[in-house]
Design a protein around this motif. Structure first.
Motif, PDB file in Angstrom:
ATOM      1  N   ILE A  65       9.063  37.583  -8.686  1.00 53.64           N
ATOM      2  CA  ILE A  65       8.620  37.250  -7.327  1.00 53.64           C
ATOM      3  C   ILE A  65       7.255  36.571  -7.363  1.00 53.64           C
ATOM      4  CG2 ILE A  65       8.033  38.190  -5.063  1.00 53.64           C
ATOM      5  CD1 ILE A  65      10.972  38.518  -5.737  1.00 53.64           C
ATOM      6  N   ASN A  66       7.136  35.489  -6.604  1.00 58.66           N
ATOM      7  CA  ASN A  66       5.856  34.824  -6.378  1.00 58.66           C
ATOM      8  C   ASN A  66       5.160  35.546  -5.226  1.00 58.66           C
ATOM      9  OD1 ASN A  66       3.835  33.092  -5.356  1.00 58.66           O
ATOM     10  ND2 ASN A  66       4.910  31.276  -6.090  1.00 58.66           N
ATOM     11  N   THR A  67       3.967  36.103  -5.469  1.00 59.84           N
ATOM     12  CA  THR A  67       3.313  36.917  -4.445  1.00 59.84           C
ATOM     13  C   THR A  67       2.775  36.106  -3.274  1.00 59.84           C
ATOM     14  OG1 THR A  67       1.218  36.839  -5.650  1.00 59.84           O
ATOM     15  CG2 THR A  67       2.657  38.723  -6.072  1.00 59.84           C
ATOM     16  N   ILE A  68       2.642  34.794  -3.435  1.00 62.43           N
ATOM     17  CA  ILE A  68       2.110  33.968  -2.346  1.00 62.43           C
ATOM     18  C   ILE A  68       3.070  33.920  -1.173  1.00 62.43           C
ATOM     19  CG2 ILE A  68       1.401  31.653  -1.678  1.00 62.43           C
ATOM     20  CD1 ILE A  68       0.428  31.255  -4.553  1.00 62.43           C
ATOM     21  N   ASP A  69       4.346  33.639  -1.448  1.00 60.40           N
ATOM     22  CA  ASP A  69       5.330  33.555  -0.367  1.00 60.40           C
ATOM     23  C   ASP A  69       6.504  34.506  -0.563  1.00 60.40           C
ATOM     24  OD1 ASP A  69       6.660  32.390  -2.487  1.00 60.40           O
ATOM     25  OD2 ASP A  69       6.890  30.422  -1.548  1.00 60.40           O
ATOM     26  N   LEU A  70       6.423  35.375  -1.584  1.00 55.04           N
ATOM     27  CA  LEU A  70       7.486  36.325  -1.939  1.00 55.04           C
ATOM     28  C   LEU A  70       8.804  35.625  -2.240  1.00 55.04           C
ATOM     29  CD1 LEU A  70       6.804  39.368   0.435  1.00 55.04           C
ATOM     30  CD2 LEU A  70       6.036  38.985  -1.909  1.00 55.04           C
ATOM     31  N   GLY A  71       8.686  34.413  -2.759  1.00 55.04           N
ATOM     32  CA  GLY A  71       9.878  33.684  -3.173  1.00 55.04           C
ATOM     33  C   GLY A  71      10.449  34.235  -4.460  1.00 55.04           C
ATOM     34  N   VAL A  72      11.761  34.211  -4.588  1.00 52.46           N
ATOM     35  CA  VAL A  72      12.446  34.702  -5.787  1.00 52.46           C
ATOM     36  C   VAL A  72      12.530  33.562  -6.801  1.00 52.46           C
ATOM     37  CG1 VAL A  72      14.562  35.708  -6.718  1.00 52.46           C
ATOM     38  CG2 VAL A  72      13.787  36.326  -4.409  1.00 52.46           C
ATOM     39  N   MET A  73      11.892  33.745  -7.958  1.00 51.58           N
ATOM     40  CA  MET A  73      11.878  32.710  -8.988  1.00 51.58           C
ATOM     41  C   MET A  73      13.072  32.814  -9.939  1.00 51.58           C
ATOM     42  SD  MET A  73       9.038  31.613  -7.834  1.00 51.58           S
ATOM     43  CE  MET A  73       8.696  30.298  -8.998  1.00 51.58           C
ATOM     44  N   ALA A  74      13.527  34.051 -10.165  1.00 52.41           N
ATOM     45  CA  ALA A  74      14.675  34.291 -11.038  1.00 52.41           C
ATOM     46  C   ALA A  74      15.159  35.708 -10.787  1.00 52.41           C
ATOM     47  CB  ALA A  74      14.300  34.105 -12.510  1.00 52.41           C
ATOM     48  N   GLU A  75      16.407  35.983 -11.188  1.00 53.48           N
ATOM     49  CA  GLU A  75      16.978  37.294 -10.870  1.00 53.48           C
ATOM     50  C   GLU A  75      18.079  37.661 -11.856  1.00 53.48           C
ATOM     51  OE1 GLU A  75      19.467  39.373  -7.163  1.00 53.48           O
ATOM     52  OE2 GLU A  75      18.472  37.429  -6.910  1.00 53.48           O
ATOM     53  N   VAL A  76      18.172  38.956 -12.192  1.00 48.32           N
ATOM     54  CA  VAL A  76      19.311  39.502 -12.926  1.00 48.32           C
ATOM     55  C   VAL A  76      19.745  40.785 -12.230  1.00 48.32           C
ATOM     56  CG1 VAL A  76      18.701  38.525 -15.176  1.00 48.32           C
ATOM     57  CG2 VAL A  76      17.856  40.781 -14.553  1.00 48.32           C
ATOM     58  N   SER A  77      21.028  41.054 -12.246  1.00 49.37           N
ATOM     59  CA  SER A  77      21.531  42.290 -11.654  1.00 49.37           C
ATOM     60  C   SER A  77      22.725  42.786 -12.456  1.00 49.37           C
ATOM     61  CB  SER A  77      21.920  42.078 -10.191  1.00 49.37           C
ATOM     62  OG  SER A  77      22.933  41.107 -10.078  1.00 49.37           O
ATOM     63  N   THR A  78      22.886  44.101 -12.486  1.00 46.37           N
ATOM     64  CA  THR A  78      24.005  44.700 -13.209  1.00 46.37           C
ATOM     65  C   THR A  78      24.463  45.943 -12.453  1.00 46.37           C
ATOM     66  OG1 THR A  78      22.873  46.361 -14.594  1.00 46.37           O
ATOM     67  CG2 THR A  78      22.804  44.081 -15.358  1.00 46.37           C
ATOM     68  N   GLY A  79      25.587  46.483 -12.888  1.00 44.15           N
ATOM     69  CA  GLY A  79      26.077  47.743 -12.345  1.00 44.15           C
ATOM     70  C   GLY A  79      25.546  48.938 -13.108  1.00 44.15           C
ATOM     71  N   GLN A  80      24.577  48.708 -14.001  1.00 44.83           N
ATOM     72  CA  GLN A  80      24.012  49.835 -14.755  1.00 44.83           C
ATOM     73  C   GLN A  80      22.854  50.434 -13.965  1.00 44.83           C
ATOM     74  OE1 GLN A  80      23.350  49.381 -18.987  1.00 44.83           O
ATOM     75  NE2 GLN A  80      21.806  51.004 -18.995  1.00 44.83           N
ATOM     76  N   GLY A  81      23.198  51.342 -13.079  1.00 45.89           N
ATOM     77  CA  GLY A  81      22.188  52.039 -12.315  1.00 45.89           C
ATOM     78  C   GLY A  81      21.568  53.178 -13.099  1.00 45.89           C
ATOM     79  N   ILE A  82      20.797  53.968 -12.383  1.00 50.00           N
ATOM     80  CA  ILE A  82      20.106  55.091 -13.019  1.00 50.00           C
ATOM     81  C   ILE A  82      21.084  56.109 -13.600  1.00 50.00           C
ATOM     82  CG2 ILE A  82      18.735  57.151 -12.499  1.00 50.00           C
ATOM     83  CD1 ILE A  82      17.018  54.712 -12.892  1.00 50.00           C
ATOM     84  N   ALA A  83      22.180  56.373 -12.904  1.00 51.99           N
ATOM     85  CA  ALA A  83      23.133  57.389 -13.379  1.00 51.99           C
ATOM     86  C   ALA A  83      23.715  57.026 -14.738  1.00 51.99           C
ATOM     87  CB  ALA A  83      24.244  57.585 -12.357  1.00 51.99           C
ATOM     88  N   SER A  84      24.178  55.790 -14.892  1.00 56.26           N
ATOM     89  CA  SER A  84      24.773  55.396 -16.167  1.00 56.26           C
ATOM     90  C   SER A  84      23.711  55.242 -17.258  1.00 56.26           C
ATOM     91  CB  SER A  84      25.565  54.096 -16.014  1.00 56.26           C
ATOM     92  OG  SER A  84      24.754  53.051 -15.523  1.00 56.26           O
ATOM     93  N   THR A  85      22.496  54.819 -16.880  1.00 56.21           N
ATOM     94  CA  THR A  85      21.413  54.709 -17.864  1.00 56.21           C
ATOM     95  C   THR A  85      21.051  56.083 -18.403  1.00 56.21           C
ATOM     96  OG1 THR A  85      20.555  52.772 -16.693  1.00 56.21           O
ATOM     97  CG2 THR A  85      19.083  53.819 -18.285  1.00 56.21           C
ATOM     98  N   TYR A  86      21.018  57.051 -17.525  1.00 61.04           N
ATOM     99  CA  TYR A  86      20.717  58.426 -17.938  1.00 61.04           C
ATOM    100  C   TYR A  86      21.783  58.961 -18.899  1.00 61.04           C
ATOM    101  CZ  TYR A  86      19.672  63.431 -17.581  1.00 61.04           C
ATOM    102  OH  TYR A  86      19.373  64.742 -17.862  1.00 61.04           O
ATOM    103  N   LYS A  87      23.045  58.665 -18.606  1.00 64.36           N
ATOM    104  CA  LYS A  87      24.121  59.101 -19.492  1.00 64.36           C
ATOM    105  C   LYS A  87      24.008  58.446 -20.862  1.00 64.36           C
ATOM    106  CE  LYS A  87      27.594  60.242 -15.989  1.00 64.36           C
ATOM    107  NZ  LYS A  87      28.923  59.902 -15.428  1.00 64.36           N
TER     108      LYS A  87
END
Length: 322
Positions: free
Chosen positions: A21-43
């Motif tokens: 995130i660019n803090t000047i305008d909160l624009g998204v510069m790049a992004e990654v997302s997965t289905g590995q939430g906290i529950a599966s990471t903990y496991k």
């Protein structure tokens, strides 16, 4: 503390999203997302045979995702802070932090936070935001979203989702909130019960028949038992009353109507609804069907944008007072 960029991490129970995130305008510069939430990471950490501590295991996962962001922007992100909200502060998260008891400031200035300093192996400061508790309920993540959309004009905030939240604000403070398992129950009923054979996601609520049956579900939920109504989703198919697609939206209406039927709205209330796409459409329709918007003013905010707004607001509050 002035920073040009930060890495925004929204780490839920079942999902993970990381944005530069660019803090000047909160624009998204790049992004990654997965289905590995906290529950599966903990496991995965529990199954891990190495000597990694839990925070280190989670940091290794983060480092991998940060490298993916770096590839997208072709720049080293060493030194860029990572701000995390959601379930990272839970008992199965990176570190367990206590909940902040209400009443608390809606702008997020008195939330409990935790900082992990950068080192040679992980060259990013990690800033984790904890959740909030009442005497009967808890939340992690929505308190940060609230900080990103709080306005003195609004008194009730709705955050639809797996575990929907209704947050009541008075004089700038969270005074009460309730959790509704609407999304999780819909997912369970539509995929893992006998009703799975009776529903099928379709063209959405802009299709007249789907809307008609969504509306029917919302209205029926107000004067009939939800457990009985759910079984009628099955008999709708057996008696050829609805198609599987129409039934899907009928079930959605039943559950959303049950949730929103709990609202106590005064004529002077302003409701802020934080949702995107499908949920935004469904909840806006349901609020209108139940005549709740007619009694108040409705403000709609972007559910993704307020996460980053809230994270940087809380971060700046803490750093300016440290």
């Amino acid at each position: 503390m002035n920073i040009e960029y930060f890495l925004s991490c929204d780490w839920g129970t079942s999902t993970f999203r990381l944005k530069l995130i660019n803090t000047i305008d909160l624009g998204v510069m790049a992004e990654v997302s997965t289905g590995q939430g906290i529950a599966s990471t903990y496991k995965l950490w529990q199954q891990n045979t190495s000597d990694n501590t839990r925070p280190d295991f989670y940091k290794n996962f983060l480092a991998n995702k940060i490298r993916q962001i770096e590839k997208q922007v072709s720049v080293s992100l060493d030194g860029v802070p990572v701000i995390i909200s959601g379930m990272a502060s839970s008992s199965i998260g990176m570190v367990e932090l206590a909940y902040k008891s209400i009443p608390l400031n809606a702008e997020g200035s008195d939330l409990i936070t935790y900082t992990i300093n950068s080192d040679a192996s992980f060259k990013h400061l990690i800033f984790i935001i904890s959740g909030a508790t009442s005497k009967r309920d808890v939340m992690r993540g929505e308190e940060t979203k609230l900080a990103g959309c709080y306005s003195s004009k609004s008194s009730l905030y709705l955050f639809p989702g797996t575990h929907s939240k209704h947050i009541q604000v008075e004089d700038g403070k969270i005074v009460d909130f309730k959790t509704y398992m609407t999304g999780e129950i819909f997912d369970t009923l539509s995929k893992n019960t006998i009703l799975a054979l009776s529903v099928k996601k379709g063209a959405g609520l802009n299709e007249p028949k789907n809307f008609e049956n969504f509306k029917k579900g919302v209205l029926i939920s107000r004067h009939s038992n939800i457990l009985h109504n759910c079984f009628l989703v099955r008999t709708n198919i057996l008696f050829n009353k609805l198609t599987e697609e129409e039934n899907y939206y009928y079930l959605s209406g039943l559950l959303i109507g049950t949730e929103l039927g709990d609202l106590q709205i005064n004529n002077s209330d302003t409701i802020t609804l934080a949702a995107n796409s499908t949920l935004l459409t469904a909840y806006t329709f349901a609020l209108n069907i139940l005549n709740l918007v007619a009694k108040s003013k409705l403000i709609i905010v972007d559910a993704d944008e307020i996460v980053t707004k809230g994270q940087i607001a809380v971060f700046k509050f803490v750093k300016s007072n440290s």
